[in-house]
Design a protein around this motif. Sequence first.
Motif, PDB file in Angstrom:
ATOM      1  N   ALA A  42       0.789  -1.134   0.083  1.00 13.12           N
ATOM      2  CA  ALA A  42       0.099  -0.131  -0.046  1.00 13.12           C
ATOM      3  C   ALA A  42       1.061   1.269  -0.032  1.00 13.12           C
ATOM      4  N   ARG A  43       0.337   2.314  -0.757  1.00  9.29           N
ATOM      5  CA  ARG A  43       1.189   3.479  -0.767  1.00  9.29           C
ATOM      6  C   ARG A  43       1.445   3.897   0.554  1.00  9.29           C
ATOM      7  N   ALA A  44       0.601   4.082   1.472  1.00 13.38           N
ATOM      8  CA  ALA A  44       0.857   4.661   2.934  1.00 13.38           C
ATOM      9  C   ALA A  44       2.147   3.951   3.585  1.00 13.38           C
ATOM     10  N   GLU A  45       2.065   2.530   3.342  1.00 14.41           N
ATOM     11  CA  GLU A  45       3.057   1.884   3.947  1.00 14.41           C
ATOM     12  C   GLU A  45       4.609   1.939   3.105  1.00 14.41           C
ATOM     13  N   GLN A  46       4.528   2.424   1.927  1.00 15.68           N
ATOM     14  CA  GLN A  46       5.785   2.819   1.047  1.00 15.68           C
ATOM     15  C   GLN A  46       6.215   3.990   1.856  1.00 15.68           C
ATOM     16  N   GLU A  47       5.160   5.238   1.966  1.00 22.07           N
ATOM     17  CA  GLU A  47       5.609   6.359   2.466  1.00 22.07           C
ATOM     18  C   GLU A  47       6.388   6.249   3.841  1.00 22.07           C
ATOM     19  N   ALA A  48       5.647   5.399   4.776  1.00 19.07           N
ATOM     20  CA  ALA A  48       6.038   5.401   6.050  1.00 19.07           C
ATOM     21  C   ALA A  48       7.596   4.692   5.948  1.00 19.07           C
ATOM     22  N   ALA A  49       7.703   3.722   5.174  1.00 22.61           N
ATOM     23  CA  ALA A  49       8.945   3.117   5.212  1.00 22.61           C
ATOM     24  C   ALA A  49      10.096   4.041   4.599  1.00 22.61           C
ATOM     25  N   VAL A  50       9.737   5.001   3.586  1.00 24.29           N
ATOM     26  CA  VAL A  50      10.601   5.824   3.313  1.00 24.29           C
ATOM     27  C   VAL A  50      10.812   6.975   4.201  1.00 24.29           C
ATOM     28  N   ALA A  51      10.027   7.274   5.142  1.00 30.48           N
ATOM     29  CA  ALA A  51      10.186   8.290   6.187  1.00 30.48           C
ATOM     30  C   ALA A  51      11.164   7.669   7.304  1.00 30.48           C
ATOM     31  N   GLU A  52      10.756   6.350   7.548  1.00 27.02           N
ATOM     32  CA  GLU A  52      11.580   5.943   8.632  1.00 27.02           C
ATOM     33  C   GLU A  52      13.164   5.517   8.115  1.00 27.02           C
ATOM     34  N   VAL A  53      13.321   5.366   6.756  1.00 27.17           N
ATOM     35  CA  VAL A  53      14.770   5.215   6.347  1.00 27.17           C
ATOM     36  C   VAL A  53      15.397   6.522   6.456  1.00 27.17           C
ATOM     37  N   TYR A  54      14.563   7.631   5.857  1.00 25.82           N
ATOM     38  CA  TYR A  54      15.027   8.895   5.971  1.00 25.82           C
ATOM     39  C   TYR A  54      15.405   9.232   7.395  1.00 25.82           C
ATOM     40  N   ALA A  55      14.842   8.931   8.234  1.00 28.18           N
ATOM     41  CA  ALA A  55      14.892   9.605   9.644  1.00 28.18           C
ATOM     42  C   ALA A  55      16.291   9.017  10.187  1.00 28.18           C
ATOM     43  N   ALA A  56      16.744   7.587   9.756  1.00 24.03           N
ATOM     44  CA  ALA A  56      17.734   6.979  10.254  1.00 24.03           C
ATOM     45  C   ALA A  56      18.978   7.711   9.438  1.00 24.03           C
ATOM     46  N   TRP A  57      18.690   7.773   8.148  1.00 22.43           N
ATOM     47  CA  TRP A  57      19.780   8.348   7.198  1.00 22.43           C
ATOM     48  C   TRP A  57      20.190   9.561   7.827  1.00 22.43           C
ATOM     49  N   LYS A  58      19.382  10.363   8.058  1.00 27.90           N
ATOM     50  CA  LYS A  58      19.650  11.903   8.525  1.00 27.90           C
ATOM     51  C   LYS A  58      20.215  11.970  10.047  1.00 27.90           C
ATOM     52  N   ALA A  59      19.804  10.793  10.812  1.00 27.58           N
ATOM     53  CA  ALA A  59      20.478  10.803  12.204  1.00 27.58           C
ATOM     54  C   ALA A  59      21.838  10.290  12.169  1.00 27.58           C
ATOM     55  N   ALA A  60      22.166   9.640  11.152  1.00 30.14           N
ATOM     56  CA  ALA A  60      23.295   8.984  10.968  1.00 30.14           C
ATOM     57  C   ALA A  60      24.459   9.553  10.266  1.00 30.14           C
ATOM     58  N   PHE A  61      24.157  10.391   9.278  1.00 26.92           N
ATOM     59  CA  PHE A  61      25.172  11.076   8.490  1.00 26.92           C
ATOM     60  C   PHE A  61      24.787  12.737   8.312  1.00 26.92           C
ATOM     61  N   VAL A  62      23.895  13.505   8.658  1.00 28.77           N
ATOM     62  CA  VAL A  62      23.871  14.825   8.465  1.00 28.77           C
ATOM     63  C   VAL A  62      24.334  15.249   9.830  1.00 28.77           C
ATOM     64  N   ARG A  63      25.383  16.351   9.681  1.00 31.53           N
ATOM     65  CA  ARG A  63      25.905  16.995  10.877  1.00 31.53           C
ATOM     66  C   ARG A  63      25.951  18.289  10.555  1.00 31.53           C
ATOM     67  N   ASP A  64      26.332  19.001  11.720  1.00 32.52           N
ATOM     68  CA  ASP A  64      26.299  20.476  11.720  1.00 32.52           C
ATOM     69  C   ASP A  64      27.603  21.015  12.722  1.00 32.52           C
ATOM     70  N   ASP A  65      28.619  20.210  12.657  1.00 32.67           N
ATOM     71  CA  ASP A  65      29.755  20.526  13.954  1.00 32.67           C
ATOM     72  C   ASP A  65      30.671  21.386  13.409  1.00 32.67           C
ATOM     73  N   CYS A  66      30.676  22.002  12.163  1.00 35.19           N
ATOM     74  CA  CYS A  66      31.951  22.785  11.618  1.00 35.19           C
ATOM     75  C   CYS A  66      31.776  23.986  11.778  1.00 35.19           C
ATOM     76  N   ARG A  67      30.338  24.648  11.411  1.00 32.86           N
ATOM     77  CA  ARG A  67      29.893  26.042  11.729  1.00 32.86           C
ATOM     78  C   ARG A  67      28.557  26.017  11.650  1.00 32.86           C
ATOM     79  N   ASP A  68      28.163  27.046  12.299  1.00 36.05           N
ATOM     80  CA  ASP A  68      27.042  27.173  12.784  1.00 36.05           C
ATOM     81  C   ASP A  68      25.945  27.189  11.523  1.00 36.05           C
ATOM     82  N   ASP A  69      26.209  27.832  10.341  1.00 28.49           N
ATOM     83  CA  ASP A  69      25.425  27.963   9.363  1.00 28.49           C
ATOM     84  C   ASP A  69      25.448  26.941   8.096  1.00 28.49           C
ATOM     85  N   TRP A  70      26.396  25.724   8.476  1.00 30.74           N
ATOM     86  CA  TRP A  70      26.663  24.784   7.500  1.00 30.74           C
ATOM     87  C   TRP A  70      26.002  23.504   8.278  1.00 30.74           C
TER      88      TRP A  70
END
Length: 427
Positions: free
Chosen positions: A65-93
């Motif tokens: 179901a499309r809702a299940e697909q979208e939920a799966a994408v959101a879950e993987v995105y949240a994990a990807w973001k937590a693992a790889f998106v950083r802001d520890d070099c400069r405040d506006d980066w």
Amino acid sequence: MRGVRAATALPVAVAAVLTLVVTTGIAHSGQPASPVAADAGSPAPPSNSQAEPVRPGAVIAPSAARAEQEAAVAEVYAAWKAAFVRDDCRDDWYQVYSPDAYEPYVAEGQGYGLVITAQMADVDPDAQEIFDGILRYVLDHPSALDPDLMAGAQDLSCNTTGGQDSATDGDMDIAYGLLLADAAWGSAGAVDYHALAVTRINAIKRSEVHPETNLMELGDWAHPEWTPQLYWGSRTSDWMLDHFRVFGAATGDADWDTIRLAHQDLIETLQDDYAPDTGLLPDFVQDTGTNPRPAQGQFLESETDGYFSWNACRTPWRIGVDALNSGDPRSVAAAQRLDDWIQESTGGDPDQIGTGYRLDGTRYGTGSDAAFFAPFAVAALSDPDSQEWLDALWAKILATDVDPQRYYAASIQLQVMLIVSGTGLTL
């Protein structure tokens, strides 16, 4: 996946920017037409990503179901973001962290980050803030050879290391991400995403498209005098046919059709002459001006440069998305050759997809990795006979957790999920 460019006798100033250690698809974008304000956050027009995407080549989709697909994408995105998106070099980066690359920050990763966050505009309320932070990081790390492209890699302090030149696929994804941002948020606010995209697209054509073959070069450093052999080389994972179409539409430059056709011609030649039973493409192609063929070992990175390895693993995705979005019969045919072979070679079991193949289909890589199995899901979307296979691939993708030490696989997995589920924007 990692390699060192051979030393060349060059003037000191030039040699300094040609010592970059090349990794899996490093490339970048450069100086802005107008700087991105650190407080960029003015109200943007509503996103148009609620519209149903038009995908002429889509003949199947996951049965979930499309809702299940979208939920799966959101879950993987949240994990990807937590693992790889950083802001520890400069405040506006913001920066996309790449622990499995040769440096902790590579331009390829920033391109992936821009594409992903723009695609998540309707899901993540912080998407534009993160996008703009990554963009500021990109603009603050220009290539020394073409300042409208990005330097290839930075250390943990976000200082550029090695050379300061570019590689192609990151530049292309940065430009594509800017066009997605224009579609998601518009360009009437603090950042003119469209103007920045056009600047980068023109720089890619100027500095990363071979003037004779119309094929993508390895980076702005490829030069007939500095690197004569590599000047006539190309990386197949840079052959982003759908990007070429979008770049032409954004700029009104018909040369992008010529560029796309040159790549489609060579894909067909390589599949016919070197992989007739598999359709597999090599990581690199050499001698593009005279006799294009799979590269010899150690052409740029490793002994597997002429195999379907850690660069070419992305080609079922890159070819497949053009088949999906354009319906072009040539791209559909190229994708279906890959789709037919991988199903037959694995007996329809995605767990049997290896992590490296010779072009005749002989598997040499052991284990399983999302960088290899996920892209085949995009190739399957244009094949009406692949529903069961697509569902099996989708199930394997969903069962694969984001490993915080494997940015490359996770970034490919997430982008494939966005495409296969139809989440986000289609340009």
